[in-house]
Design a protein around this motif. Structure first.
Motif, PDB file in Angstrom:
ATOM      1  N   SER A 382       0.821  -1.316   0.032  1.00  0.00           N
ATOM      2  CA  SER A 382      -0.001   0.040   0.039  1.00  0.00           C
ATOM      3  C   SER A 382       0.896   1.376   0.006  1.00  0.00           C
ATOM      4  CB  SER A 382      -0.910   0.064   1.415  1.00  0.00           C
ATOM      5  OG  SER A 382      -1.471  -0.976   1.276  1.00  0.00           O
ATOM      6  N   GLU A 423      -7.482   0.439  -0.104  1.00  0.00           N
ATOM      7  CA  GLU A 423      -7.867  -0.870   0.350  1.00  0.00           C
ATOM      8  C   GLU A 423      -9.366  -0.692   1.533  1.00  0.00           C
ATOM      9  OE1 GLU A 423      -4.289  -1.413   2.558  1.00  0.00           O
ATOM     10  OE2 GLU A 423      -4.564  -3.541   2.673  1.00  0.00           O
ATOM     11  N   ASP A 507      -5.757  -0.985  -4.841  1.00  0.00           N
ATOM     12  CA  ASP A 507      -4.933  -1.515  -3.665  1.00  0.00           C
ATOM     13  C   ASP A 507      -6.072  -2.654  -3.189  1.00  0.00           C
ATOM     14  OD1 ASP A 507      -3.764  -2.183  -1.477  1.00  0.00           O
ATOM     15  OD2 ASP A 507      -3.405  -0.177  -0.559  1.00  0.00           O
TER      16      ASP A 507
HETATM   17 MG   LIG Z   1      -1.929  -2.883   2.272  1.00  0.00          MG
END
Ligand SMILES: [Mg+2]
Ligand SMILES: Nc1ncnc2c1ncn2[C@@H]1O[C@H](COP(=O)(O)OP(=O)(O)OP(=O)(O)O)[C@@H](O)[C@H]1O
Length: 607
Positions: A382, A423, A507
């Motif tokens: 990330s 995410e 992500d």
């Molecule tokens: Mg991550």
């Protein structure tokens, strides 16, 4: 304090005329009030003492009434002059603070609690407004009243004035002491109120977790601890004011008592006229109001100083991620979308040197290429993605887009050329349409926007949005309909697609979808986003296999790059990670039994 005031001078500048008018009316009101004892003196000496006609009594009485009325009008005008400008200051400061918070980098927001920011944006600014609209003018009018009053007293009767002043002089030392202590307590109270706000914000946000874990009682206890701290500080502040007010009013009162005694003696001796003595005494009485008020105003000024300090704590933070002085020739529209990491390294702000999250990442992504980023949890995937739109800046090395260091590009263009699906899919309060078109080109006409919206929703497999109660106008996000984790993820993916970026950063955007849907979406994405450079954090073989190449991250380092097939064949670490990830997935899938499992998983983590 002076420094802080100088710094908000630019704000006061445009409203200074009104503030001066406010002060002038306050000054006039003071003079009017102080004129009354003079009339009284005349009334006592010449009219009553001199046995004048009834008409003279009526005239003098009428004069006092007129002066009273005039004072009321002036006080009203003082209010009128001060309200508008102070709201202007609050409004301007609030907007600037918000804009500033938007410009400050993520690293700033990582280290600041939301409640502290909230309390700076709300109650602190409120305090500044109240001071500018009321405190400043009152402070001025109090000081003027006291000064003019003292001068009048002095000219009427120097001996009595001296006695009065002797009683009042220690006040100066007390005032200085008080304001210092009050400022410290105000700062403490304001900081604690900020902590309290953070506490409320977090427990409201995390209410589901608190309830599910049966921790509501515990949350209440924590809240009570914070609340009692605030209360204690407030009580201390209150006590300090009470002691101060008592001292400030008692000392002059005692002095006044002595003045009364000495004055009566002088009158009896025939040294002073009854009229002059009553005028002196009435003046001293008029001054007692401002003297009492002075304490409050000094308190307010001390609280203002603390609020300004707190304001500048944030306002002085320089945004570290800003436009370059001489930006490179680069527009989002004209961008090709080549991406390169050149020995890039990164460490979070408060981490120690050597605790790099990313190290020596050297990687080239061709225009239109899809690169899957794979690695165990915490390996820096990330973080890597966030370096591209400069949510964070590398601590060493470079990230390049189309051959330009991203730090040489105008932020607006860079960020228009890239899009991220994070995410945790954060949606805003608003309709599905507003959420999806959040980053879309604002110059699109209605038809184009609608077509783009459809395409984005369809590509992200978010067709379900049409069957929400009010279709695409259904309000979602914090104040609207709650969506499932997988639904939110798909709206967030559609939002990234609708930007039509040159570089798309995904992500783990499909983690909440079942394998079949994920595959379908991935294939469709490749079709729709032909020519878009894509970095996708992925876990499943199905997604990874569709990527042109895969990069394997391990503890922030690139340990392997190649196609899925190559890496599977040649790299045991890759096989290990993929097998591990697959096993992990299967376990979770079996446990939760279906396509929603990861939404719930992620929601839990998001909080
Ligand atoms: Mg991550
Ligand atoms: N805002 C932050 N401040 C400080 N450290 C952070 C921050 N975000 C992440 N980290 C740390 O950086 C490391 C890498 O985190 P990152 O989120 O990039 O991992 P990841 O590979 O995306 O993991 P996952 O697969 O679980 O999403 C972790 O050790 C994490 O604790």
């Amino acid at each position: 304090m002076r420094r802080a005031l100088r710094r908000i001078w630019w704000l006061v500048e445009p409203i200074k005329v009104r503030i001066v008018l406010g002060m002038l009316t306050a000054f006039a009101a003071t003079l009017t009030a102080l004129l009354m004892p003079q009339v009284l003196s005349y009334l006592v000496n010449d009219v009553i003492g001199g046995g004048a006609a009834v008409a003279a009594v009526v005239i003098a009485g009428g004069l006092v009434a007129v002066l009273g009325l005039l004072e009321a009008v002036l006080l009203f005008l003082r209010r009128v002059f001060s309200v508008n400008p102070s709201t202007h200051v609050e409004y301007t400061l609030r907007n600037r603070l918000f804009g500033h918070l938007q410009r400050l980098p993520l690293s700033f927001h990582d280290s600041w609690e939301s409640g502290q920011l909230l309390s700076r944006a709300m109650p602190d600014l409120n305090l500044i407004r109240r001071w500018l609209g009321f405190g400043l003018i009152m402070l001025f009018s109090d000081i003027v009243t006291i000064t003019v009053g003292v001068v009048l007293m002095w000219s009427t009767n120097p001996v009595l004035a001296l006695i009065y002043l002797c009683g009042a002089l220690p006040l100066i030392a007390i005032v200085v002491q008080f304001s210092l202590r009050f400022q410290r307590l105000s700062r403490l109270g304001q900081d604690q109120a900020g902590d309290l706000a953070t506490n409320v914000e977090q427990s409201v946000h995390g209410i589901r977790v608190l309830k599910a874990f049966g921790r509501s009682e515990h949350a209440l206890e924590q809240y009570t601890v914070h609340a009692s701290r605030v209360r204690e500080t407030e009580t201390r502040r209150g006590r300090l004011i009470a002691v101060f007010d008592a001292t400030v009013s008692t000392l002059p009162e005692i002095a006044l008592g002595v003045v009364l005694l000495v004055g009566l003696f002088q009158v009896a001796e025939g040294q002073v006229s009854v009229g002059a003595f009553s005028a002196f005494f009435a003046t001293a009485m008029i001054m007692s109001g401002p003297v009492m008020m002075l304490g409050q105003m000094i308190g307010q000024t001390a609280a203002l100083a603390a609020a300004l300090d707190r304001h500048f704590d944030v306002a002085d933070e320089r945004p570290s991620i800003v436009d370059p002085e001489r930006p490179a020739e680069f527009t989002a529209r004209g961008a090709r979308g080549e991406l390169e990491f050149r020995h890039a390294a990164f460490r979070y702000q408060d981490a120690r040197e050597g605790d790099e999250v990313l190290q020596d990442v050297h990687l080239r992504v061709r225009q239109g290429e899809t690169l899957a980023v794979v690695g165990v949890t915490g390996s820096g995937k990330s973080t890597l993605l966030q370096l591209v739109p400069r949510l964070y800046d590398t601590t060493a090395g470079q990230v390049l887009v189309d051959g330009h260091d991203v730090r040489e590009l105008r932020l607006e263009e860079l960020r228009a050329a890239t899009a991220v699906a994070f995410e945790d899919a954060t949606l805003f309060s608003g309709s599905v349409r507003e959420n999806v078109l959040l980053g879309a080109d604002p110059e699109l006409d209605e038809g184009e926007a609608e077509a783009l919206l459809e395409l984005a929703l369809e590509t992200a497999d978010a067709g379900f949005a049409h069957s929400l109660p009010e279709g695409l106008d259904t309000r979602i996000g914090e104040q609207g309909l709650s969506l499932s984790g997988g639904q939110r993820q798909r709206i967030a993916l559609a939002r990234a697609i609708a930007v039509r970026p040159k570089i798309l950063l995904l992500d783990d955007p499909l983690s909440a979808l079942d394998t079949a849907t994920e595959e379908r979406v991935t294939a469709r994405l490749r079709e729709v986003l032909e020519g878009t450079t894509t970095l996708v954090v992925a876990h499943r073989t199905s997604t990874v296999a569709l990527a042109d190449r895969v990069v394997l991250l391990d503890d922030g380092r690139v340990v392997a790059v190649g196609t899925h097939a190559e890496l599977m064949a040649d790299d045991p670490r890759y096989r290990f990670v993929m097998a591990d990830l697959q096993a992990e997935r299967v376990d979770v899938e079996q446990l939760a039994g279906g396509s929603q499992r990861n939404g719930a998983d992620r929601e839990g983590r998001g909080e």
